[in-house]
Design a protein around this motif. Sequence first.
Motif, PDB file in Angstrom:
ATOM      1  N   THR A  28       0.824  -1.211   0.000  1.00 51.63           N
ATOM      2  CA  THR A  28       0.000   0.000   0.000  1.00 51.63           C
ATOM      3  C   THR A  28       0.856   1.258   0.000  1.00 51.63           C
ATOM      4  OG1 THR A  28      -1.766  -1.170   1.181  1.00 51.63           O
ATOM      5  CG2 THR A  28      -1.801   1.240   1.245  1.00 51.63           C
ATOM      6  N   ALA A  29       1.865   1.326   0.861  1.00 53.67           N
ATOM      7  CA  ALA A  29       2.686   2.541   0.954  1.00 53.67           C
ATOM      8  C   ALA A  29       3.392   2.832  -0.363  1.00 53.67           C
ATOM      9  CB  ALA A  29       3.711   2.391   2.081  1.00 53.67           C
ATOM     10  N   GLU A  30       3.958   1.802  -0.982  1.00 54.73           N
ATOM     11  CA  GLU A  30       4.648   2.006  -2.256  1.00 54.73           C
ATOM     12  C   GLU A  30       3.661   2.403  -3.348  1.00 54.73           C
ATOM     13  OE1 GLU A  30       7.571  -0.433  -5.358  1.00 54.73           O
ATOM     14  OE2 GLU A  30       6.868  -1.390  -3.501  1.00 54.73           O
ATOM     15  N   ALA A  31       2.448   1.842  -3.305  1.00 55.04           N
ATOM     16  CA  ALA A  31       1.439   2.186  -4.305  1.00 55.04           C
ATOM     17  C   ALA A  31       1.017   3.646  -4.177  1.00 55.04           C
ATOM     18  CB  ALA A  31       0.225   1.278  -4.157  1.00 55.04           C
ATOM     19  N   VAL A  32       0.859   4.130  -2.935  1.00 56.19           N
ATOM     20  CA  VAL A  32       0.496   5.532  -2.721  1.00 56.19           C
ATOM     21  C   VAL A  32       1.591   6.454  -3.256  1.00 56.19           C
ATOM     22  CG1 VAL A  32       0.106   7.285  -0.959  1.00 56.19           C
ATOM     23  CG2 VAL A  32      -1.009   5.053  -0.761  1.00 56.19           C
ATOM     24  N   ALA A  33       2.857   6.082  -2.977  1.00 55.74           N
ATOM     25  CA  ALA A  33       3.970   6.905  -3.463  1.00 55.74           C
ATOM     26  C   ALA A  33       4.056   6.880  -4.979  1.00 55.74           C
ATOM     27  CB  ALA A  33       5.277   6.400  -2.854  1.00 55.74           C
ATOM     28  N   THR A  34       3.764   5.736  -5.585  1.00 45.99           N
ATOM     29  CA  THR A  34       3.839   5.616  -7.042  1.00 45.99           C
ATOM     30  C   THR A  34       2.697   6.359  -7.720  1.00 45.99           C
ATOM     31  OG1 THR A  34       4.906   3.460  -6.831  1.00 45.99           O
ATOM     32  CG2 THR A  34       3.897   3.955  -8.951  1.00 45.99           C
ATOM     33  N   MET A  35       1.530   6.361  -7.113  1.00 48.59           N
ATOM     34  CA  MET A  35       0.372   7.000  -7.738  1.00 48.59           C
ATOM     35  C   MET A  35       0.574   8.495  -7.882  1.00 48.59           C
ATOM     36  SD  MET A  35      -3.670   6.866  -6.639  1.00 48.59           S
ATOM     37  CE  MET A  35      -3.511   8.000  -5.263  1.00 48.59           C
TER      38      MET A  35
ATOM     39  N   GLY B  85       0.719  -7.956   7.289  1.00 48.43           N
ATOM     40  CA  GLY B  85      -0.676  -7.668   7.598  1.00 48.43           C
ATOM     41  C   GLY B  85      -1.367  -6.763   6.609  1.00 48.43           C
ATOM     42  N   ASP B  86      -0.656  -6.283   5.619  1.00 54.58           N
ATOM     43  CA  ASP B  86      -1.257  -5.436   4.586  1.00 54.58           C
ATOM     44  C   ASP B  86      -2.140  -6.297   3.684  1.00 54.58           C
ATOM     45  OD1 ASP B  86      -1.861  -3.239   3.109  1.00 54.58           O
ATOM     46  OD2 ASP B  86       0.105  -3.052   2.137  1.00 54.58           O
ATOM     47  N   THR B  87      -3.234  -5.719   3.197  1.00 55.62           N
ATOM     48  CA  THR B  87      -4.151  -6.455   2.325  1.00 55.62           C
ATOM     49  C   THR B  87      -4.526  -5.607   1.123  1.00 55.62           C
ATOM     50  OG1 THR B  87      -6.190  -5.679   3.380  1.00 55.62           O
ATOM     51  CG2 THR B  87      -5.133  -7.654   4.319  1.00 55.62           C
ATOM     52  N   GLY B  88      -5.015  -6.273   0.101  1.00 55.48           N
ATOM     53  CA  GLY B  88      -5.493  -5.567  -1.078  1.00 55.48           C
ATOM     54  C   GLY B  88      -6.688  -4.690  -0.786  1.00 55.48           C
ATOM     55  N   VAL B  89      -7.526  -5.117   0.162  1.00 56.16           N
ATOM     56  CA  VAL B  89      -8.686  -4.299   0.536  1.00 56.16           C
ATOM     57  C   VAL B  89      -8.219  -2.952   1.085  1.00 56.16           C
ATOM     58  CG1 VAL B  89     -10.636  -4.113   2.124  1.00 56.16           C
ATOM     59  CG2 VAL B  89     -10.172  -6.285   0.953  1.00 56.16           C
ATOM     60  N   ALA B  90      -7.255  -2.995   2.007  1.00 56.11           N
ATOM     61  CA  ALA B  90      -6.730  -1.741   2.572  1.00 56.11           C
ATOM     62  C   ALA B  90      -6.070  -0.896   1.493  1.00 56.11           C
ATOM     63  CB  ALA B  90      -5.730  -2.060   3.684  1.00 56.11           C
ATOM     64  N   ALA B  91      -5.353  -1.536   0.569  1.00 51.69           N
ATOM     65  CA  ALA B  91      -4.677  -0.785  -0.493  1.00 51.69           C
ATOM     66  C   ALA B  91      -5.674  -0.068  -1.387  1.00 51.69           C
ATOM     67  CB  ALA B  91      -3.811  -1.736  -1.318  1.00 51.69           C
ATOM     68  N   ILE B  92      -6.732  -0.766  -1.802  1.00 54.59           N
ATOM     69  CA  ILE B  92      -7.732  -0.150  -2.685  1.00 54.59           C
ATOM     70  C   ILE B  92      -8.445   0.992  -1.967  1.00 54.59           C
ATOM     71  CG2 ILE B  92      -9.906  -0.567  -3.894  1.00 54.59           C
ATOM     72  CD1 ILE B  92      -8.875  -3.412  -4.472  1.00 54.59           C
ATOM     73  N   GLU B  93      -8.828   0.781  -0.707  1.00 51.31           N
ATOM     74  CA  GLU B  93      -9.507   1.844   0.039  1.00 51.31           C
ATOM     75  C   GLU B  93      -8.607   3.072   0.189  1.00 51.31           C
ATOM     76  OE1 GLU B  93     -10.561  -0.084   3.654  1.00 51.31           O
ATOM     77  OE2 GLU B  93     -12.550  -0.704   2.927  1.00 51.31           O
ATOM     78  N   THR B  94      -7.314   2.839   0.484  1.00 50.32           N
ATOM     79  CA  THR B  94      -6.389   3.965   0.652  1.00 50.32           C
ATOM     80  C   THR B  94      -6.202   4.728  -0.651  1.00 50.32           C
ATOM     81  OG1 THR B  94      -5.212   2.776   2.400  1.00 50.32           O
ATOM     82  CG2 THR B  94      -4.050   4.600   1.349  1.00 50.32           C
ATOM     83  N   LEU B  95      -6.004   4.011  -1.747  1.00 56.89           N
ATOM     84  CA  LEU B  95      -5.785   4.658  -3.046  1.00 56.89           C
ATOM     85  C   LEU B  95      -7.031   5.405  -3.506  1.00 56.89           C
ATOM     86  CD1 LEU B  95      -3.788   1.827  -4.839  1.00 56.89           C
ATOM     87  CD2 LEU B  95      -2.890   4.018  -4.063  1.00 56.89           C
ATOM     88  N   ARG B  96      -8.193   4.834  -3.288  1.00 62.67           N
ATOM     89  CA  ARG B  96      -9.424   5.539  -3.656  1.00 62.67           C
ATOM     90  C   ARG B  96      -9.604   6.788  -2.810  1.00 62.67           C
ATOM     91  NH1 ARG B  96     -13.968   0.698  -4.505  1.00 62.67           N
ATOM     92  NH2 ARG B  96     -13.410   0.217  -6.691  1.00 62.67           N
ATOM     93  N   GLY B  97      -9.219   6.694  -1.531  1.00 65.10           N
ATOM     94  CA  GLY B  97      -9.312   7.881  -0.683  1.00 65.10           C
ATOM     95  C   GLY B  97      -8.379   8.982  -1.157  1.00 65.10           C
ATOM     96  N   ARG B  98      -7.160   8.628  -1.581  1.00 63.60           N
ATOM     97  CA  ARG B  98      -6.211   9.624  -2.088  1.00 63.60           C
ATOM     98  C   ARG B  98      -6.688  10.212  -3.415  1.00 63.60           C
ATOM     99  NH1 ARG B  98      -1.107   9.989   0.250  1.00 63.60           N
ATOM    100  NH2 ARG B  98      -1.279   9.219   2.394  1.00 63.60           N
ATOM    101  N   ALA B  99      -7.335   9.378  -4.250  1.00 62.77           N
ATOM    102  CA  ALA B  99      -7.788   9.852  -5.563  1.00 62.77           C
ATOM    103  C   ALA B  99      -9.102  10.615  -5.486  1.00 62.77           C
ATOM    104  CB  ALA B  99      -7.949   8.668  -6.506  1.00 62.77           C
ATOM    105  N   SER B 100      -9.775  10.531  -4.339  1.00 62.42           N
ATOM    106  CA  SER B 100     -11.069  11.200  -4.139  1.00 62.42           C
ATOM    107  C   SER B 100     -12.124  10.723  -5.135  1.00 62.42           C
ATOM    108  CB  SER B 100     -10.910  12.737  -4.253  1.00 62.42           C
ATOM    109  OG  SER B 100     -10.024  13.203  -3.262  1.00 62.42           O
ATOM    110  N   ARG B 101     -11.989   9.505  -5.613  1.00 62.79           N
ATOM    111  CA  ARG B 101     -13.001   8.914  -6.487  1.00 62.79           C
ATOM    112  C   ARG B 101     -12.848   7.391  -6.441  1.00 62.79           C
ATOM    113  NH1 ARG B 101     -11.282   7.306 -11.605  1.00 62.79           N
ATOM    114  NH2 ARG B 101      -9.152   7.902 -12.186  1.00 62.79           N
ATOM    115  N   SER B 102     -13.865   6.718  -6.914  1.00 66.62           N
ATOM    116  CA  SER B 102     -13.869   5.256  -6.887  1.00 66.62           C
ATOM    117  C   SER B 102     -13.175   4.714  -8.130  1.00 66.62           C
ATOM    118  CB  SER B 102     -15.314   4.739  -6.805  1.00 66.62           C
ATOM    119  OG  SER B 102     -15.336   3.338  -6.729  1.00 66.62           O
TER     120      SER B 102
END
Length: 442
Positions: free
Chosen positions: A357-364, A381-398
């Motif tokens: 998740t952290a690397e994905a946020v930095a890459t986005m 303990g990181d999951t794809g669910v948490a990653a998608i929710e975090t990235l969508r929150g940063r993008a402000s859209r689904s």
Amino acid sequence: MMLRDDDPPQRQIQKLRRINTVLIDRIDRLEESRGSAWSMFQAAVALEQEVLTRTRQLEKALADLSQRNRELAVARAAAEEANRSKTRFLRAASHDLLQPLSAARLFLSALADTPMDDHQKELSERLSGAFESVEQLMHAVLDISRLDSQRIEFHRQPVALGELFRRLAAEYAPLAEAKGLRLSFVPTDAVVESDPVFLRRIAQNLVSNAIKYTNQGGVVVGMRRKNGLCWLCVYDSGMGIPAVDRNRIFDEFQRLGNDHGTPGMGLGLSIVRRACSKLGHPISLNSEAMRGTVFRVGLPPVAEGGGDRCAEPPDTALLNLRGRVALVIENDPGMRRGYEMILQDRLGMVARVTGGTAEAVATMGEEPPDVILADYHLENGDTGVAAIETLRGRASRSVPAVMITAHRDPEIARACAAMGVIALEKPVRPSELAEVLGRILG
């Protein structure tokens, strides 16, 4: 009878004899009565002893039965715990088992797109066939484990049969073509209620089984309405199934004939029976020797519509992927490289691969991707669910997203459904991934 003094002696003697006879008879009857009572008394005493003996024997038998019931309860509890342990083991091991298979499938698919001589093509095809067999066996074992579990949860929802047919046609056309068979799907607009994952598995097993046991002619898949149900029908022109074998073929490891060249372990129809039983879908078959077989699965209809007619053609959908940005979140280096090769080299997309998740946020950065591909099981303990929710929150859209997982867990399915995320099971097929991406980005 009385004696009189004036009676002659002879007469008195006769009277005395008659009196004596009567008295003796009375005494005999009295003795007999007394003997009967004594016999009855003795019989009652003996019966009482017999009742006591039988009561003690019954009490002992009941005690033995109670002990056996306790032993059976302990054995059943141990068996149930062993079954739960098996299910937990398979659930935990599935990720590690399917991860390398999924990576190998991606690499083999990328290899098939490169120039090869005839010998290399043959090796590639044989490798693909071997991995296909391993994948089918893994899916069969995991499916049986899930269907035997008492905690399995189904997610019933409307399923468009036309869309299911289109995906099956793309999946099994190469197999039918390799055997020189015609594989046809009759167009339909029917929408039924079922669990989409298990309904597809049912159809896959029926179509695959039909192709395996058909050597000439073809296989036809369609839908017929009867008695208020939509019957999914799979016809083949194969050898047919003898009447004595029509119940046996639904058991595990049962195969018709002695043709060991036919692939498979004889688990497909067992999965079909288990899944149909759990879902409440009636199943039937008709067969005629040397003329073929038809399997039918009854599905409750939901509605009619023209959704399939509006579906975008596959080739057009794939063209929409050119230049689109896919952000991949996968902790396995082999899988990351496999996704990169398929997305960029085959589909013409821009692949940004990350491990968490952290690397994905930095890459986005500031520009969100067109689609997110996330593995469920990541590191620490990181999951794809948490990653998608975090990235969508940063993008402000689904942002559209696809979850790829080896964990067949109802919680994951519910989480994906709540987020509007498509879930794919490992090992993922490149063609299936391309079809899903083309549909959600079309």
